[in-house]
Design a protein around this motif. Structure first.
Motif, PDB file in Angstrom:
ATOM      1  N   PHE A   1      18.342  10.762 -25.580  1.00 65.25           N
ATOM      2  CA  PHE A   1      18.229   9.385 -24.991  1.00 65.25           C
ATOM      3  C   PHE A   1      19.419   9.204 -23.936  1.00 65.25           C
ATOM      4  O   PHE A   1      20.508   9.581 -24.495  1.00 65.25           O
ATOM      5  CB  PHE A   1      18.099   8.558 -26.034  1.00 65.25           C
ATOM      6  CG  PHE A   1      16.757   8.302 -26.746  1.00 65.25           C
ATOM      7  CD1 PHE A   1      15.638   9.100 -26.185  1.00 65.25           C
ATOM      8  CD2 PHE A   1      16.363   7.437 -27.782  1.00 65.25           C
ATOM      9  CE1 PHE A   1      14.480   9.115 -26.729  1.00 65.25           C
ATOM     10  CE2 PHE A   1      15.409   7.314 -28.131  1.00 65.25           C
ATOM     11  CZ  PHE A   1      14.324   8.270 -27.781  1.00 65.25           C
ATOM     12  N   LEU A   2      19.296   8.485 -22.890  1.00 63.60           N
ATOM     13  CA  LEU A   2      20.187   8.040 -22.224  1.00 63.60           C
ATOM     14  C   LEU A   2      20.892   6.741 -23.093  1.00 63.60           C
ATOM     15  O   LEU A   2      19.817   5.851 -23.478  1.00 63.60           O
ATOM     16  CB  LEU A   2      19.627   7.690 -20.948  1.00 63.60           C
ATOM     17  CG  LEU A   2      19.429   8.515 -19.980  1.00 63.60           C
ATOM     18  CD1 LEU A   2      18.583   7.604 -18.716  1.00 63.60           C
ATOM     19  CD2 LEU A   2      20.434   8.989 -19.409  1.00 63.60           C
TER      20      LEU A   2
ATOM     21  N   LEU B   1      13.619  10.045 -12.782  1.00 68.63           N
ATOM     22  CA  LEU B   1      13.863   8.945 -13.500  1.00 68.63           C
ATOM     23  C   LEU B   1      15.481   8.589 -13.568  1.00 68.63           C
ATOM     24  O   LEU B   1      15.827   7.432 -13.617  1.00 68.63           O
ATOM     25  CB  LEU B   1      13.469   8.621 -14.745  1.00 68.63           C
ATOM     26  CG  LEU B   1      11.696   8.531 -14.676  1.00 68.63           C
ATOM     27  CD1 LEU B   1      11.047   9.000 -16.208  1.00 68.63           C
ATOM     28  CD2 LEU B   1      11.215   7.313 -14.252  1.00 68.63           C
ATOM     29  N   HIS B   2      16.182   9.496 -13.863  1.00 70.42           N
ATOM     30  CA  HIS B   2      17.730   9.550 -13.978  1.00 70.42           C
ATOM     31  C   HIS B   2      18.080  11.109 -14.201  1.00 70.42           C
ATOM     32  O   HIS B   2      17.596  12.118 -14.638  1.00 70.42           O
ATOM     33  CB  HIS B   2      17.903   8.874 -15.496  1.00 70.42           C
ATOM     34  CG  HIS B   2      19.348   8.527 -15.429  1.00 70.42           C
ATOM     35  ND1 HIS B   2      20.447   9.105 -15.605  1.00 70.42           N
ATOM     36  CD2 HIS B   2      19.788   7.221 -15.342  1.00 70.42           C
ATOM     37  CE1 HIS B   2      21.489   8.469 -15.724  1.00 70.42           C
ATOM     38  NE2 HIS B   2      21.388   7.599 -15.542  1.00 70.42           N
ATOM     39  N   ALA B   3      19.398  11.065 -13.529  1.00 66.07           N
ATOM     40  CA  ALA B   3      20.038  12.696 -13.280  1.00 66.07           C
ATOM     41  C   ALA B   3      20.399  13.053 -15.003  1.00 66.07           C
ATOM     42  O   ALA B   3      20.619  12.252 -15.840  1.00 66.07           O
ATOM     43  CB  ALA B   3      21.182  12.561 -12.757  1.00 66.07           C
ATOM     44  N   ILE B   4      19.996  14.296 -15.349  1.00 71.49           N
ATOM     45  CA  ILE B   4      20.171  14.699 -16.595  1.00 71.49           C
ATOM     46  C   ILE B   4      21.732  14.965 -16.862  1.00 71.49           C
ATOM     47  O   ILE B   4      22.307  15.801 -15.888  1.00 71.49           O
ATOM     48  CB  ILE B   4      19.384  15.996 -17.089  1.00 71.49           C
ATOM     49  CG1 ILE B   4      17.783  15.615 -16.746  1.00 71.49           C
ATOM     50  CG2 ILE B   4      19.807  16.522 -18.418  1.00 71.49           C
ATOM     51  CD1 ILE B   4      16.907  16.934 -16.924  1.00 71.49           C
ATOM     52  N   SER B   5      22.434  14.270 -17.600  1.00 68.47           N
ATOM     53  CA  SER B   5      23.736  14.300 -17.602  1.00 68.47           C
ATOM     54  C   SER B   5      24.278  15.604 -18.075  1.00 68.47           C
ATOM     55  O   SER B   5      23.756  16.582 -18.850  1.00 68.47           O
ATOM     56  CB  SER B   5      24.560  13.281 -18.563  1.00 68.47           C
ATOM     57  OG  SER B   5      24.236  13.520 -19.764  1.00 68.47           O
ATOM     58  N   GLU B   6      25.814  15.911 -18.251  1.00 69.94           N
ATOM     59  CA  GLU B   6      26.357  17.108 -18.676  1.00 69.94           C
ATOM     60  C   GLU B   6      26.101  17.096 -20.222  1.00 69.94           C
ATOM     61  O   GLU B   6      26.025  18.169 -20.752  1.00 69.94           O
ATOM     62  CB  GLU B   6      27.794  17.276 -18.253  1.00 69.94           C
ATOM     63  CG  GLU B   6      28.020  18.202 -17.346  1.00 69.94           C
ATOM     64  CD  GLU B   6      29.494  18.187 -16.811  1.00 69.94           C
ATOM     65  OE1 GLU B   6      30.255  18.405 -17.530  1.00 69.94           O
ATOM     66  OE2 GLU B   6      29.765  18.205 -15.582  1.00 69.94           O
ATOM     67  N   SER B   7      26.453  16.106 -20.847  1.00 66.94           N
ATOM     68  CA  SER B   7      26.375  15.798 -22.153  1.00 66.94           C
ATOM     69  C   SER B   7      25.004  16.199 -22.801  1.00 66.94           C
ATOM     70  O   SER B   7      24.914  16.949 -24.007  1.00 66.94           O
ATOM     71  CB  SER B   7      26.977  14.673 -22.722  1.00 66.94           C
ATOM     72  OG  SER B   7      26.172  13.735 -22.266  1.00 66.94           O
TER      73      SER B   7
END
Ligand code: SF4
Length: 377
Positions: A372-373, A327-333
């Motif tokens: 959450f994004l 669904l969406h890349a998992i971010s570094e943060s």
């Protein structure tokens, strides 16, 4: 795999804490409502795209108010228009005062195979201020009666965090339902919802809600007591004997499709969510006029990503990194926060699945919200 939810918007009386959609003055139009729901079942036949139905759930309101003909009419509509697995779970929400020999026989006749009983409490004082329609004796006797009628698949609702409920009384309630032999328990902390009598009383200082500490103590007491007695916590508020997970609830948490019919019912088909109008008269008028009775929201990838976290982290199934990444890349943060929660002992990871620990479950909503994004991602 899919499910059907049927909302019956009738109640005998209004519980002081409840903000669900229902009416207590429905006798004049009950058959019109049942027919309208049957019509909606027919007209929305394409929604689930022919997926086999594994679960039918009568919720409300109080569906145990319906008589045999009304239940049979709705179930016939489902069976005629949808591909229902012969072994599908068919649940009826019931209140203890509706559980009689006659009603139990009717429910068996139409094919109900699981009862969800709104016990809430065994304490007379609490049942009274909550304005429940049943007595403590009815709470105690209804499960015995249901089991005598061969309803083995039973779940009960209990409520904790009530203003004057001591930990000792709460433990007694938990032990009572275990002794009764139920296979599934849902336990909810009392919440003060805005448009309720309870909210008015709290504002007027007539009732003082339990402190957060007390709520946490009672939640931990619940988890520990049920664990010792062989129940598994498969979702934060849901516990079962092995193999007795609710198909209906599990479908929600696993993101399976469901169609909800009746006023205020919600539906979900993977990429969009719809909700029916929460007004009995308008609902019936729209169905009669062949007009749409629901609004729809298309879920963006971000919405789906966040929902996966919110529901998945509450369950023993957890959240798969792979599924999130589609669904969406998992971010570094986000990775940093996951590490932080792991170090705090709130989260763990097994084979790429993120799971909450016992202490993490106390903070499930906070942890999900932190991951959450946000709108800019
Ligand atoms: S019986 Fe259930 S739905 Fe009806 S008012 Fe009470 S809690 Fe709400």
């Amino acid at each position: 795999m899919a499910g059907i939810y049927i909302h019956i918007p009738f109640c005998k009386q209004q519980c002081t804490y409840c903000d669900f959609h229902f009416s207590t003055t429905f006798e004049g139009y009950r058959s019109e409502m049942v027919n309208a729901i049957a019509t909606e079942l027919r007209t929305r036949i394409d929604y689930l795209e022919g997926k086999p139905i594994e679960s039918i759930y009568f919720g409300g309101g109080t569906p145990s108010i319906l008589n045999e003909q009304e239940l049979s009419l709705l179930l016939t509509e489902v069976r005629t228009n949808y591909q229902v697995n012969p072994k599908a779970e068919i649940t009826l929400e019931t209140n203890p005062d509706d559980i009689t020999q006659e009603k139990l026989t009717e429910w068996k006749n139409v094919g109900v195979n699981r009862l969800s009983i709104g016990l809430q409490s065994f304490k007379t004082e609490d049942l009274e201020w909550m304005n429940r329609a049943h007595t403590a004796d009815e709470s105690r006797n209804c499960v015995v009666l249901a089991r005598a009628h061969n309803f083995q698949n039973l779940t009960v609702d209990l409520m904790y965090g009530l203003p004057n409920l001591s930990n000792q009384e709460w433990k007694y309630h938990i032990l009572q339902v275990i002794e009764m032999g139920v296979t599934h328990i849902s336990a909810y902390c009392l919440t003060v919802e805005e448009k309720t009598v309870l909210n008015k009383w709290v504002k007027e200082g007539k009732i003082h809600p339990a402190s957060e500490n007390k709520q946490s103590e009672q939640f931990l007491l619940l988890v520990e007591t049920l664990e010792v007695h062989g129940f598994e916590q498969y979702e934060i508020s849901n516990f079962c004997r092995p193999g007795h997970e609710a198909v209906h609830n599990s479908n929600y948490w696993k993101g399976e499709w469901y169609l909800g019919v009746g006023p205020s019912a919600h539906s979900f088909n993977g990429t969009s969510r719809s909700w029916n109008i929460a007004n009995n008269q308008k609902y019936m008028q729209r169905i009669a006029g062949n007009e749409g009775c629901f609004e729809t929201e298309i879920l963006s990838n971000r919405d789906q990503y966040n929902e996966l976290l919110l529901t998945g982290l509450r369950t023993k199934y957890g959240v798969s990194r792979k599924k999130l990444a589609t669904l969406h890349a998992i971010s570094e943060s986000t990775e940093l926060k996951i590490n932080e929660f792991n170090s705090a002992g709130w989260m763990t990871e097994i084979d790429g699945v993120l799971l909450l620990t016992k202490s993490g479950r106390l903070k499930a909503d906070y942890i999900a919200a932190e991951l959450f994004l946000d709108v800019n991602e």
